[in-house]
Design an enzyme around this catalytic site. Sequence first.
Site, PDB file in Angstrom:
ATOM      1  N   TYR A 232      -1.450  11.625   1.831  1.00 28.04           N
ATOM      2  CA  TYR A 232      -2.320  11.809   0.659  1.00 28.04           C
ATOM      3  C   TYR A 232      -2.369  13.280   0.246  1.00 28.04           C
ATOM      4  O   TYR A 232      -2.423  13.607  -0.930  1.00 28.04           O
ATOM      5  CB  TYR A 232      -3.745  11.324   0.959  1.00 28.04           C
ATOM      6  CG  TYR A 232      -3.842   9.826   1.101  1.00 28.04           C
ATOM      7  CD1 TYR A 232      -4.009   9.017  -0.017  1.00 28.04           C
ATOM      8  CD2 TYR A 232      -3.752   9.222   2.350  1.00 28.04           C
ATOM      9  CE1 TYR A 232      -4.091   7.643   0.108  1.00 28.04           C
ATOM     10  CE2 TYR A 232      -3.836   7.848   2.481  1.00 28.04           C
ATOM     11  CZ  TYR A 232      -4.008   7.061   1.358  1.00 28.04           C
ATOM     12  OH  TYR A 232      -4.087   5.697   1.481  1.00 28.04           O
TER      13      TYR A 232
ATOM     14  N   ASP B 226       0.850  -1.196   0.000  1.00 23.20           N
ATOM     15  CA  ASP B 226       0.000   0.000   0.000  1.00 23.20           C
ATOM     16  C   ASP B 226       0.893   1.257   0.000  1.00 23.20           C
ATOM     17  O   ASP B 226       1.778   1.344  -0.839  1.00 23.20           O
ATOM     18  CB  ASP B 226      -0.970  -0.082   1.194  1.00 23.20           C
ATOM     19  CG  ASP B 226      -1.922   1.088   1.271  1.00 23.20           C
ATOM     20  OD1 ASP B 226      -2.956   1.052   0.580  1.00 23.20           O
ATOM     21  OD2 ASP B 226      -1.615   2.051   2.000  1.00 23.20           O
TER      22      ASP B 226
ATOM     23  N   HIS C 147      -7.237  -6.429  -0.151  1.00 19.09           N
ATOM     24  CA  HIS C 147      -6.135  -5.469  -0.284  1.00 19.09           C
ATOM     25  C   HIS C 147      -4.994  -5.806   0.683  1.00 19.09           C
ATOM     26  O   HIS C 147      -3.832  -5.582   0.381  1.00 19.09           O
ATOM     27  CB  HIS C 147      -6.689  -4.073   0.009  1.00 19.09           C
ATOM     28  CG  HIS C 147      -5.665  -2.985   0.031  1.00 19.09           C
ATOM     29  ND1 HIS C 147      -4.992  -2.595  -1.110  1.00 19.09           N
ATOM     30  CD2 HIS C 147      -5.192  -2.207   1.040  1.00 19.09           C
ATOM     31  CE1 HIS C 147      -4.156  -1.607  -0.786  1.00 19.09           C
ATOM     32  NE2 HIS C 147      -4.250  -1.361   0.494  1.00 19.09           N
TER      33      HIS C 147
END
Length: 340
Positions: A263, A152, A321
């Site tokens: 982010y 990730d 995930h």
Amino acid sequence: MEPLDVLVYLAKFVAFLLIFIPWSLHVVYRFTQTKWALFAKKSHKIPEKLIDDYDHKFVKLSGVRLHYVEEGDMTKPLLLFVHGFPEFWYSWRYQIKHFAKTHHVVAIDQRGYGDSDKPEGVENYSAKVLAQDIQEVIKQLGHEKAILVGHDWGGAVAWFTALIYPEVVSKLIIMNCPHPGAYEKVMRAVKSQILKSWYIGFFQTAWLPEITIGLDDYWALDVAFRSKFAGLKNQQNFTDEDAEAWKATFSQKGALTPPINYYRALVRGRDEAVDIINRVAKPSTLIIWGEEDPFLAIECAEYSQKMCQKAKVAYVPGSSHWVQQDKPEEVNKIMEEFLN
Ligand SMILES: *[C@@H]1O[C@H](CO)[C@@H](O)[C@H](O)[C@H]1NC(C)=O
Ligand SMILES: CC(=O)N[C@H]1CO[C@H](CO)[C@@H](O)[C@@H]1O
């Protein structure tokens, strides 16, 4: 008014007092229990085994001090694990002891996470800064190079490290994270990826993501790691104890903003990084991809492979995930085959 009517009236009044008022109080009580509980903070504690069963250390870099867990023989090749969002070193619990037999294993808390320093400001979480941390960790731990394993956001940081400092990455293992250049291509070519990336837009707002993730005793963490929404079919590998470890980590004061700043920095710093993200990855690369990922289109794997000099893709069917936690045995086997 007749005396009988008065009696009936009084009886109704008493019944009203006895039934309606307690009922109203009950409703109000329930309301506070549920609605206010949304904002209530419960206390969480790191489970003992996370502290006792692992060797915890710190490394001082030029910008920050990072916490890490270490196992294995320090003279063996360094296998450096980098976790994703919203995670910490413990995401590698099924790998740390397993690979300690053959490697010098280190699993870090990235800056802004867990017990590592959490500098302020979005700029302190740019991909370039994060990659520099990795390069410095390798040097500080006494190695020239590392086999870099990232999942990730840890995968993104591992890609950036390989693109900026290829000389310190002997091999690259990436799990469910696209090469940054490939990601942009997938965004253009695969329409569903834009929808899957909705939360990145949400994370650009101030405060709201932090408040939302904290609601109802970090319910968002349960949804992300323990629900069908996350693509999980087999939930046995996320125990109640693991959930407690996660909540204890992310309920610490100021623990949510730095991870979300990754982010924010990514979007703001995109133009500056454009020459880096279109580079080809030089180290020999293994891409492991859990097929049931609701956040990243499966096409990311193939597009990423094309951005590498030499890469192999291993798909893991039936995995969410969180591939290294969801299907640890499969992932460890795939890694071993690649490392030998
Ligand atoms: C980045 O972190 C350092 C401390 O490590 C701090 O002095 C500096 O103000 C931070 N930058 C921003 C933009 O907040
Ligand atoms: C601790 C635990 O439940 N481990 C399980 C994780 O999932 C694999 C299947 O992929 C099981 O074999 C493990 O026993």
